[in-house]
Enzyme design. Structure first.
Site, PDB file in Angstrom:
ATOM      1  N   GLU A   5      -4.479   9.239  -5.519  1.00 54.13           N
ATOM      2  CA  GLU A   5      -3.209   9.880  -5.799  1.00 54.13           C
ATOM      3  C   GLU A   5      -2.718  10.594  -4.547  1.00 54.13           C
ATOM      4  O   GLU A   5      -3.519  11.164  -3.795  1.00 54.13           O
ATOM      5  CB  GLU A   5      -3.350  10.854  -6.968  1.00 54.13           C
ATOM      6  CG  GLU A   5      -3.651  10.131  -8.274  1.00 54.13           C
ATOM      7  CD  GLU A   5      -3.814  11.062  -9.467  1.00 54.13           C
ATOM      8  OE1 GLU A   5      -3.642  10.576 -10.601  1.00 54.13           O
ATOM      9  OE2 GLU A   5      -4.114  12.252  -9.270  1.00 54.13           O
ATOM     10  N   CYS A  38      -2.480  21.588  -6.607  1.00 50.16           N
ATOM     11  CA  CYS A  38      -3.737  21.724  -5.878  1.00 50.16           C
ATOM     12  C   CYS A  38      -4.914  21.742  -6.861  1.00 50.16           C
ATOM     13  O   CYS A  38      -4.927  22.524  -7.817  1.00 50.16           O
ATOM     14  CB  CYS A  38      -3.709  23.002  -5.051  1.00 50.16           C
ATOM     15  SG  CYS A  38      -5.153  23.217  -4.017  1.00 50.16           S
ATOM     16  N   CYS A  69       1.152  15.199   0.886  1.00 50.10           N
ATOM     17  CA  CYS A  69      -0.235  15.630   0.671  1.00 50.10           C
ATOM     18  C   CYS A  69      -1.042  14.376   0.390  1.00 50.10           C
ATOM     19  O   CYS A  69      -0.994  13.825  -0.717  1.00 50.10           O
ATOM     20  CB  CYS A  69      -0.292  16.615  -0.503  1.00 50.10           C
ATOM     21  SG  CYS A  69      -1.953  17.243  -0.836  1.00 50.10           S
ATOM     22  N   CYS A 101     -12.314  22.023  -8.843  1.00 53.68           N
ATOM     23  CA  CYS A 101     -11.449  20.915  -8.442  1.00 53.68           C
ATOM     24  C   CYS A 101     -11.724  19.673  -9.280  1.00 53.68           C
ATOM     25  O   CYS A 101     -12.877  19.247  -9.423  1.00 53.68           O
ATOM     26  CB  CYS A 101     -11.684  20.608  -6.962  1.00 53.68           C
ATOM     27  SG  CYS A 101     -10.708  19.222  -6.341  1.00 53.68           S
ATOM     28  N   CYS A 151     -14.586  12.212  -4.321  1.00 53.28           N
ATOM     29  CA  CYS A 151     -15.044  13.220  -3.364  1.00 53.28           C
ATOM     30  C   CYS A 151     -16.494  13.567  -3.679  1.00 53.28           C
ATOM     31  O   CYS A 151     -16.881  13.657  -4.844  1.00 53.28           O
ATOM     32  CB  CYS A 151     -14.170  14.474  -3.467  1.00 53.28           C
ATOM     33  SG  CYS A 151     -14.578  15.747  -2.239  1.00 53.28           S
ATOM     34  N   CYS A 163     -16.771  20.672  -5.526  1.00 54.68           N
ATOM     35  CA  CYS A 163     -16.258  22.034  -5.717  1.00 54.68           C
ATOM     36  C   CYS A 163     -15.985  22.248  -7.199  1.00 54.68           C
ATOM     37  O   CYS A 163     -15.324  21.420  -7.845  1.00 54.68           O
ATOM     38  CB  CYS A 163     -14.990  22.245  -4.901  1.00 54.68           C
ATOM     39  SG  CYS A 163     -15.262  22.165  -3.106  1.00 54.68           S
TER      40      CYS A 163
END
Length: 340
Positions: free
Chosen positions: A89, A332, A103, A117, A110, A114
Site C-alpha cells: 500500500e 500512520c 508515502c 503498527c 515488515c 513494532c
C-alpha cells in the site's frame, strides 16, 4: 520476470540492457518513464522498430493498481499488486498548504514487529525492487498530479532495503527524468543504528526521521523489538542521530506515536526531553491511529496537550501531526494488506 524492468534502470543501463546503438535513445526512454508513460506507443519520438523491440524485450510497469481509496480529507491510498501477487500500500498525503507527499513502501510486510503498527503484525515477505518503489511514486502522480515530496515511511523498514532505496532515489532525482530534489526526500527508520551510520557515510544526503516512540529503555524494548539489541540501545541511537545530523548538516526528526496510558505521562515527556538534549532534532508527535487487532487506545486530547506543552516548555521544536487517511486505513501505522 523474463522482460527487462525499465523502471529500475538509469539511462545508460537502458542502453546496455537493450543493446541500443544510439545512446540518446536510452535518455529518451528514461524521460518518458519519468513523465509517467505506461505504454510504449506514447513514446512518439521513438521509431516503430524501437517501440516493437521494447514491446518484445521490456516492460514499463511490473505492478498494477488493484484498488484506489480516497478519504474526504484528501488522502489517497493505493493497493498495488506486484508481479508475484504480493501487494503493498502507498499513500498520498496533502497538507494544509496543498503540498503533496508520497508515502511509499519499501517492503512487502515488515520484520520489525513494532507493537503499535499494523504492518508489524504481517512479518516480512520480501524487499521491493528499485523499480517497484519508483512505480509507487508514478502511480500516485497519475492519480494526484505532480508530487512535492517523498517519504520512505510506508510498509517496511527502509534500512533493511537501502540498496533498492538508493537506486530508486537516483532514478527519481535524475535531472533528465523525474528530477525530484533530494531535499524533498525523507527516510524513516525504527532505529537501526548501523543503517543510520551507513546512510550518513554513503548517502544519499536526505532527511532522516527516527521512530523513537519512547525514551524509556524498557518500554521501548516492549513496544519496539529492534531496541532489544545493545547495538540499537537508546545510548547508541542517540550517538548515531548526532553523527547523522552533523555529517549531513540536516536536523533529524524524532517521531513518537502517542499511546493512551503508555508513553504520555510527565515522566515519558521528561525522558524524551533528556534524550533530545544536545542533539539537533525536532519532535514529530503522532497520536496513535486505531488498529482493530492491536491492544492500544488513542491518547486523550488532554494527554496530548500536556505532553506537547511539557516538551515546548523545555525549548524543543515540536510538531503535532494532523491525522489523515484514517477512514481508508491510510494513516500512520495502519498500512497492512500484502496479499490479495
Amino acid at each position: 520476470m523474463d522482460k527487462i524492468e525499465l523502471t529500475s534502470l538509469l539511462p545508460e543501463e537502458i542502453v546496455e540492457k537493450l543493446e541500443l546503438k544510439q545512446k540518446f535513445r536510452g535518455m529518451q526512454i528514461f524521460k518518458w518513464i519519468g513523465n509517467g508513460a505506461e505504454d510504449f506507443n506514447q513514446m512518439t519520438n521513438l521509431g516503430l522498430d524501437l517501440r516493437k523491440l521494447l514491446e518484445e524485450k521490456a516492460i514499463l510497469r511490473t505492478s498494477k493498481v488493484n484498488e484506489v481509496l480516497k478519504d474526504p480529507d484528501g488522502t489517497i491510498k493505493l493497493q498495488i499488486e506486484l508481479h508475484d501477487k504480493n501487494a503493498v500500500e502507498t499513500v498520498l498525503l496533502t497538507d494544509k498548504e496543498g503540498r503533496k507527499t508520497a508515502c511509499v513502501s519499501c517492503q512487502a510486510g515488515c520484520a520489525m514487529k513494532c507493537a503499535f503498527c499494523m504492518t508489524g503484525t504481517l512479518g516480512l515477505t520480501r524487499n521491493l525492487t528499485a523499480g517497484e518503489i519508483v512505480e509507487e511514486f508514478l502511480y500516485l502522480e497519475k492519480e494526484a498530479g505532480k508530487l512535492d515530496n517523498i517519504v520512505f515511511m510506508g510498509m517496511g523498514e527502509p534500512m533493511q532495503n537501502l540498496p533498492a532505496i538508493r537506486k530508486a532515489i537516483q532514478i527519481l532525482c535524475h535531472k533528465d527524468g523525474r528530477a525530484l530534489s533530494s531535499k524533498r526526500i525523507t527516510l524513516s527508520t525504527c532505529g537501526i543504528v548501523s543503517g543510520i551510520y551507513d546512510l550518513a557515510d554513503n548517502g544519499p544526503n536526505i532527511r532522516l526521521a527516527v521512530s523513537l516512540t519512547t525514551a524509556n529503555e524498557d518500554l521501548r524494548k516492549e513496544l519496539m523489538p529492534v531496541a532489544k539489541g545493545e547495538k540499537n540501545s537508546l545510548a547508541e541511537l542517540k550517538k548515531a542521530i548526532d553523527y547523522y545530523a552533523k555529517k549531513s548538516g540536516k536536523r533529524v526528526t524524532l517521531e513518537a506515536a502517542l499511546l493512551h496510558d503508555k508513553n504520555t505521562d510527565k515522566t515519558s515527556a521528561q525522558n524524551m526531553i533528556n534524550f533530545a538534549r544536545g542533539i539537533d532534532v525536532n519532535i514529530n508527535l503522532i497520536p496513535w491511529n486505531p488498529v482493530a487487532c492491536l491492544p492500544f487506545e488513542e491518547p486523550t486530547n488532554n494527554e496530548v496537550h500536556n505532553f506537547v506543552a511539557q516538551l515546548e516548555k523545555a525549548g524543543l521544536n515540536v510538531t503535532l501531526r494532523t491525522r489523515r487517511g484514517r477512514k481508508i486505513g491510510g494513516a500512520c501505522g495502519q498500512l497492512g494488506k500484502t496479499q490479495k
